[in-house]
Design an enzyme around this catalytic site. Structure first.
Site, PDB file in Angstrom:
ATOM      1  N   ASP A  83       0.866  -1.189   0.000  1.00 16.69           N
ATOM      2  CA  ASP A  83       0.000   0.000   0.000  1.00 16.69           C
ATOM      3  C   ASP A  83       0.896   1.230   0.000  1.00 16.69           C
ATOM      4  OD1 ASP A  83      -1.874   1.997   0.553  1.00 16.69           O
ATOM      5  OD2 ASP A  83      -3.024   0.721   1.919  1.00 16.69           O
ATOM      6  N   ASP A  94      -3.584   7.366  -3.060  1.00 18.41           N
ATOM      7  CA  ASP A  94      -3.381   6.221  -2.167  1.00 18.41           C
ATOM      8  C   ASP A  94      -3.786   4.977  -2.967  1.00 18.41           C
ATOM      9  OD1 ASP A  94      -3.470   4.501   0.028  1.00 18.41           O
ATOM     10  OD2 ASP A  94      -5.026   5.604   1.107  1.00 18.41           O
ATOM     11  N   HIS A 154     -11.857   6.039   2.289  1.00 20.09           N
ATOM     12  CA  HIS A 154     -11.932   7.343   2.939  1.00 20.09           C
ATOM     13  C   HIS A 154     -11.858   8.472   1.946  1.00 20.09           C
ATOM     14  CE1 HIS A 154      -7.495   7.204   2.398  1.00 20.09           C
ATOM     15  NE2 HIS A 154      -7.708   5.917   2.590  1.00 20.09           N
ATOM     16  N   HIS A 162      -7.178  10.906   5.827  1.00 19.34           N
ATOM     17  CA  HIS A 162      -8.502  10.394   6.185  1.00 19.34           C
ATOM     18  C   HIS A 162      -9.404  11.568   6.556  1.00 19.34           C
ATOM     19  CE1 HIS A 162      -7.502   5.900   6.758  1.00 19.34           C
ATOM     20  NE2 HIS A 162      -6.548   6.466   6.041  1.00 19.34           N
ATOM     21  N   GLU A 186     -11.163   1.021  -0.993  1.00 16.39           N
ATOM     22  CA  GLU A 186     -10.248  -0.079  -0.703  1.00 16.39           C
ATOM     23  C   GLU A 186     -10.922  -1.286  -0.061  1.00 16.39           C
ATOM     24  OE1 GLU A 186      -7.169   0.993   2.203  1.00 16.39           O
ATOM     25  OE2 GLU A 186      -8.103   2.945   2.422  1.00 16.39           O
ATOM     26  N   GLU A 281      -6.792  -1.173  -3.845  1.00 16.21           N
ATOM     27  CA  GLU A 281      -7.156   0.223  -3.558  1.00 16.21           C
ATOM     28  C   GLU A 281      -6.824   1.156  -4.718  1.00 16.21           C
ATOM     29  OE1 GLU A 281      -5.103   2.034  -0.220  1.00 16.21           O
ATOM     30  OE2 GLU A 281      -6.622   3.608  -0.059  1.00 16.21           O
TER      31      GLU A 281
END
Ligand code: MN
Ligand code: MN
Length: 299
Positions: A83, A94, A154, A162, A186, A281
């Protein structure tokens, strides 16, 4: 769309970094080397890591990064989540992929990817996150697998990983997608017999500053000032501090600072019944006719 330019640039760096990282993940490889190579690649492309590269193995679902002098290696026949985050001037993307080092994990990986693909297809402005959670959990059950109920995607804001709403992996009320919002979606999927819940384990390896204010201890103040100017409120790894060259005793300063209420710590999150976990993700920008997939997730 000019205001989104830094997101597109970060997305392109993340796409290249993810491809580079995927080629490195093999059994026997040092997790510390992996994290450092991946973070170094991001910088070599003109980006900054938005958080320490996370390498999570088997039942570890999230929030593990290499410790200072970490001797952990990728085990044989494991399932590995990688990640990574890239930011340009605080604009963050992300993305995560799963690498299955054994055939028996292929369905977990595929389920997470299909859940992501289906979720991304259904998102547009004013769609509710409830529907996305439902989509993800339906895909999991068609594979006879289970979503992780207490991990979620998020909303993302500048220097805020977040921010705003969460995007659950199960049907849960919690708001709607907004036009021009940026979101990380994700899905986390585990085995059908597992609990589908993560808990915090062992000791934290990831931290972030909650705010900056001048503190009495001079050494701790130098370190806090440096951390805040370098990362703002974004997460950093303890090992990054070991490599900092400051006009103070960094170890002393960190020892004092890390237990203060200005620093938040994150412990690795582990599936409670030791079910293996897969994750996929992507970060999206919601536009008029759907979404732009910022890192071009390979689906
Ligand atoms: Mn992530
Ligand atoms: Mn995320």
């Amino acid at each position: 769309m000019d205001i989104f330019e830094p997101y597109f640039k970060a997305g392109e760096i993340a796409r290249k970094t993810r491809a580079f990282a995927t080629s490195l993940i093999k059994s026997g490889v040092s997790v510390l080397d992996l994290c450092e190579k991946i973070e170094g690649f991001i910088k070599s492309q003109g980006g900054e890591p938005a958080f320490p590269c996370n390498i999570c193995i088997n039942e570890v679902a999230a929030h593990y990064t290499a410790e200072y002098m970490d001797s952990l290696r990728i085990p044989e026949q494991s399932i590995v989540k990688m990640d990574l985050g890239v930011h340009i001037d605080g604009f963050i993307v992300d993305t995560a992929i799963t690498v299955a080092l054994d055939e028996k994990y292929m369905l977990l990986k595929e389920a997470a990817e299909e859940a992501l693909r289906k979720a991304l297809k259904s998102i547009r402005a004013s769609v509710s996150v409830y529907d996305i959670g439902e989509t993800i959990s339906k895909v999991a059950s068609t594979y006879n697998l289970k979503p992780i109920r207490n991990l979620s995607g998020h909303e993302i804001a500048r220097y805020n990983l977040h921010a705003g709403i969460s995007i659950p992996n199960i049907p849960l009320q919690g708001g709607k997608f907004k036009l021009y919002g940026v979101y990380a979606v994700e899905p986390f999927i585990t085995e059908h017999w597992a609990s589908g819940t993560v808990i915090e384990s062992t000791k934290p390896v990831i931290y972030r500053c909650l705010s900056y204010k001048k503190i009495r201890d001079t050494e701790a103040n130098v370190l806090l000032k440096t951390l805040w100017s370098r990362f703002k409120g974004l997460p950093f790894a303890e090992r990054w501090i070991h490599n900092m060259n400051l006009k103070c005793n960094v170890q002393n300063a960190w020892f004092k600072l890390k237990n203060s209420n200005l620093i938040k710590s994150y412990r690795p999150l582990v599936e409670i019944s030791k079910g293996s976990v897969a994750q996929a993700e992507e970060t999206i920008l919601v536009v008029e006719d759907g979404v732009i997939e910022l890192t071009g997730f390979p689906l």
